[in-house]
Design an enzyme around this catalytic site. Structure first.
Site, PDB file in Angstrom:
ATOM      1  CD  GLU A  65       2.900  -7.996  -5.442  1.00  0.00           C
ATOM      2  OE1 GLU A  65       3.614  -8.771  -4.782  1.00  0.00           O
ATOM      3  OE2 GLU A  65       2.679  -6.826  -5.093  1.00  0.00           O
ATOM      4  CB  SER A 100     -18.883  -3.493 -28.259  1.00  0.00           C
ATOM      5  OG  SER A 100     -17.922  -4.399 -27.745  1.00  0.00           O
ATOM      6  N   GLY A 101     -19.445  -6.565 -29.464  1.00  0.00           N
ATOM      7  CA  GLY A 101     -18.799  -7.587 -30.277  1.00  0.00           C
ATOM      8  C   GLY A 101     -17.374  -7.847 -29.804  1.00  0.00           C
ATOM      9  N   GLY A 102     -16.876  -6.989 -28.898  1.00  0.00           N
ATOM     10  CA  GLY A 102     -15.550  -7.209 -28.328  1.00  0.00           C
ATOM     11  C   GLY A 102     -15.600  -8.312 -27.275  1.00  0.00           C
ATOM     12  CB  VAL A 103     -12.868 -10.110 -25.453  1.00  0.00           C
ATOM     13  CG1 VAL A 103     -12.756 -11.339 -24.581  1.00  0.00           C
ATOM     14  CG2 VAL A 103     -11.978 -10.210 -26.651  1.00  0.00           C
ATOM     15  CG  ASP A 104     -13.413  -6.546 -22.400  1.00  0.00           C
ATOM     16  OD1 ASP A 104     -12.752  -7.533 -22.760  1.00  0.00           O
ATOM     17  OD2 ASP A 104     -12.936  -5.416 -22.253  1.00  0.00           O
ATOM     18  CB  SER A 105     -19.611  -6.154 -24.257  1.00  0.00           C
ATOM     19  OG  SER A 105     -19.342  -6.319 -25.625  1.00  0.00           O
ATOM     20  CB  SER A 106     -18.596 -11.199 -26.366  1.00  0.00           C
ATOM     21  OG  SER A 106     -18.687 -10.339 -27.467  1.00  0.00           O
ATOM     22  N   GLY A 114       0.844  -1.193   0.000  1.00  0.00           N
ATOM     23  CA  GLY A 114       0.000   0.000   0.000  1.00  0.00           C
ATOM     24  C   GLY A 114       0.877   1.240   0.000  1.00  0.00           C
ATOM     25  CG  HIS A 121       6.010  -5.537  -4.320  1.00  0.00           C
ATOM     26  ND1 HIS A 121       4.704  -5.303  -3.939  1.00  0.00           N
ATOM     27  CD2 HIS A 121       6.749  -4.540  -3.772  1.00  0.00           C
ATOM     28  CE1 HIS A 121       4.665  -4.199  -3.214  1.00  0.00           C
ATOM     29  NE2 HIS A 121       5.885  -3.711  -3.103  1.00  0.00           N
ATOM     30  CE  LYS A 147      -9.313  -7.726 -24.023  1.00  0.00           C
ATOM     31  NZ  LYS A 147     -10.227  -6.579 -24.125  1.00  0.00           N
ATOM     32  CB  CYS A 163       5.271  -4.164   0.479  1.00  0.00           C
ATOM     33  SG  CYS A 163       6.103  -2.570   0.346  1.00  0.00           S
ATOM     34  CE1 TYR A 164       0.976   1.171   5.551  1.00  0.00           C
ATOM     35  CE2 TYR A 164      -0.753  -0.504   5.474  1.00  0.00           C
ATOM     36  CZ  TYR A 164      -0.251   0.682   5.985  1.00  0.00           C
ATOM     37  OH  TYR A 164      -0.960   1.366   6.932  1.00  0.00           O
TER      38      TYR A 164
END
Ligand code: XMP
Length: 538
Positions: A192, A244-250, A72, A190, A394, A99-100
């Site tokens: 990660e 929209s036809g994009g990955v996310d909204s699909s 943080g 870190h 993604k 870390c924090y």
């Protein structure tokens, strides 16, 4: 008009033995808290973010196998700095402070924190200290000398009475520690980030050797849980989704449809600025294959009218944005007439979008967010947002899309900008120019796909330049359009490199475009990196 489905009957998900392992990541405000959760999911264990204020009984109710305390930006002694609830440390659950998170927990456990000699940022050499007890489990298999990524101004001190030190760096004596009695481990660096090459091994040691996780979680479990959460939240209300036809909204639409069936209606706005097969693919996939209630609003003419005579890219974007909202609003209102009230507006917001818009983690449904295509619509139409992908990156959304059975062309689709081909026809957008560009773009994508280069590139597209150049065609002289090909590789689209496509592939693309697309006599390849160039030309 479809009636709200009794989805529990019509959309039964086959029962599976779901993983019940959950690890909680207490987010102290770190940019990388979700990345920690993601590393844990990569190891096959479901991870969720929680706030440091989460009540202890709520934490216990989730039955976590382990808790990770994130980094943080604060200093533990700052006024109002988030604290680590000592009750959490007494739960007897394995805890890893980072870390924090390390500092806040060590203070709660009797240690102290001091300013490091200097702020340390970047790679540091980690030296393991030999330990006899099983405290060493966290670093099992990690070389005696390893590189770790540091980013801190403070560090823990005066730990000797309660902690064993497992490793140090030249400037950080307690870089890895273990509490002598509690199952509490902590690292100042870190693990990660990819700059800590053995970071994932440290997480695996923590999860499997210390917290005894099985690692049997998969995206199919995420799907089951998400379906449950969406059903609970939506009840028998209706959901509208701008597709929209994009990955996310699909992926979001397919997921919500799996959860609540016909209570979902999708709206796809054909703005006339799409690629050639875009609308057909969306209709085939969502209406024909998934049997989703899909409305296509064909508003191409309005968009083109708005763009007449406009050459400034930002003005193009502004007009397209306004028109989109107007069309979407009109559709939503018309649908409310036929379907009844829509309570939720679904969006495919991913975790990086949440970060970008400055919102923290807030779970499935989190207030109003304005940075998306639909702008202020949720407020105006009284929608609640439904964002079931908010915790995912993604590539995780892509995995979920595969589990949902979305076709490869959608799951692995390159991003396509909201203003579409309008920012790829440089200068004024006319239907003639759009037709030329669409033909070039189609040939380009066919060749890229046939050469197996679609998945190796992040974005590939054609740009119609606002200039003409001289050529010879047959016996005559031509004076025609120039098309630029842009193909880039990129991890996050913040930086990008031009793709080193094979020359014979470029030759095929060029020759097919010049021969098959009337009005084009020259093809050029864009070899600029981002920065200083951008990916799009406008
Ligand atoms: P640039 O051109 O800024 O693009 O390097 C980075 C990424 O963003 C996409 N992009 C847009 N997406 N509306 C969008 O939805 C836009 O106005 C827009 N402009 C650029 C671009 O395609 C790339 O993926």
């Amino acid at each position: 008009m479809p009636t709200p489905a009794a989805h529990a009957e019509t959309r039964q998900v086959p029962p599976r033995a779901a993983s019940d392992e959950v690890v909680l990541v207490m987010d102290f405000g770190s940019q990388t808290a979700q990345l920690i959760a993601r590393r844990i999911r990569d190891a096959g264990v479901l991870a969720y973010l929680i706030s440091p204020d989460e009540p202890i009984d709520a934490i216990q109710a989730r039955k976590p196998r382990a808790i990770v305390l994130s980094g943080g930006p604060a200093s533990v002694y700052d006024k109002g700095a988030p604290e680590c609830n000592p009750e959490v440390l007494k739960l007897g659950i394995p805890i890893l402070g980072i870390c924090y998170g390390m500092q806040a927990a060590c203070v709660a456990l009797g240690g102290s924190v001091e300013r490091a000699g200097r702020r340390e940022y970047g790679a540091a050499p980690l030296h393991r200290v030999p330990v006899m007890s099983d405290a060493g489990l966290l670093l099992d298999g990690i070389p005696e000398h390893a590189t770790v990524w540091m980013s801190h101004g403070d560090q823990v001190a005066n730990l000797d009475a309660h902690f064993d030190t497992l490793a140090s760096t030249p400037t950080c004596p307690h870089a890895v520690v273990k509490h002598k009695k509690l199952p509490f481990y902590a690292v100042q660096f870190h693990p990660e980030v990819t700059h800590t090459p053995h970071g994932i091994d440290i997480f695996r040691n923590f999860l499997f050797s210390i917290a005894n996780c099985r690692g049997s979680w998969s995206m199919a479990d995420f799907l089951d849980r998400s379906i449950e959460r969406i059903r609970k939240l939506v009840g028998n209300k209706r959901v509208l989704c701008g597709l929209s036809g994009g990955v996310d909204s699909s992926v979001a639409a397919a997921l919500i449809h799996r959860a609540v069936g016909d209570q979902l209606t999708c709206v796809f706005v054909d703005n006339g600025l799409l690629r050639k097969s875009e609308r057909r693919l969306v209709e085939n996939t969502f209406r024909d294959h998934f049997d989703i209630d899909l409305r296509v609003a064909d508003a191409s003419e309005h968009f083109l009218e708005d763009l007449a005579g406009i050459t400034d890219p930002q003005e193009k974007r502004r007009r397209i944005g306004h028109r989109f909202i107007e069309v979407f609003k009109r559709e939503a209102q018309a649908l409310e007439q036929s379907h009844g009230k829509f309570d939720f507006l679904a969006q495919g917001t991913l975790y990086p979008d949440v970060i970008e818009s400055g919102h923290g983690h807030a779970g499935l449904s989190a207030g109003i967010k304005l940075h998306h295509n639909v702008g202020g619509l949720p407020e105006e139409l009284g929608f609640e947002l439904l964002e079931p992908l908010r915790d995912l990156f993604k590539d995780e959304a892509r995995k979920l899309g595969e589990v949902l059975g979305l076709p490869e062309q959608i799951v692995w689709r390159h991003p396509f900008p909201g203003p579409g081909l309008a920012v790829r026809v440089l200068g004024e957008v006319t239907s003639e120019a759009l037709d030329i560009l669409r033909d070039c773009d189609e040939i380009l994508l066919e060749e890229i796909t046939a050469a197996g280069q679609y998945r190796t590139t992040a974005q590939v597209f054609a740009v119609l330049l606002p200039i003409r150049s001289v050529g010879v065609m047959g016996d005559g002289r031509s004076y025609d359009r120039v098309v630029a090909i842009r193909a880039v590789t990129s991890e996050d689209f913040m930086t990008a490199d031009w793709a080193r496509l094979p020359h014979d592939l470029l030759a095929r693309i060029s020759s097919r475009i010049i021969n098959d697309v009337e009005g084009v006599n020259r093809v050029v390849y864009d070899i600029s990196t981002k920065p200083p160039s951008t990916i799009e030309w406008e």
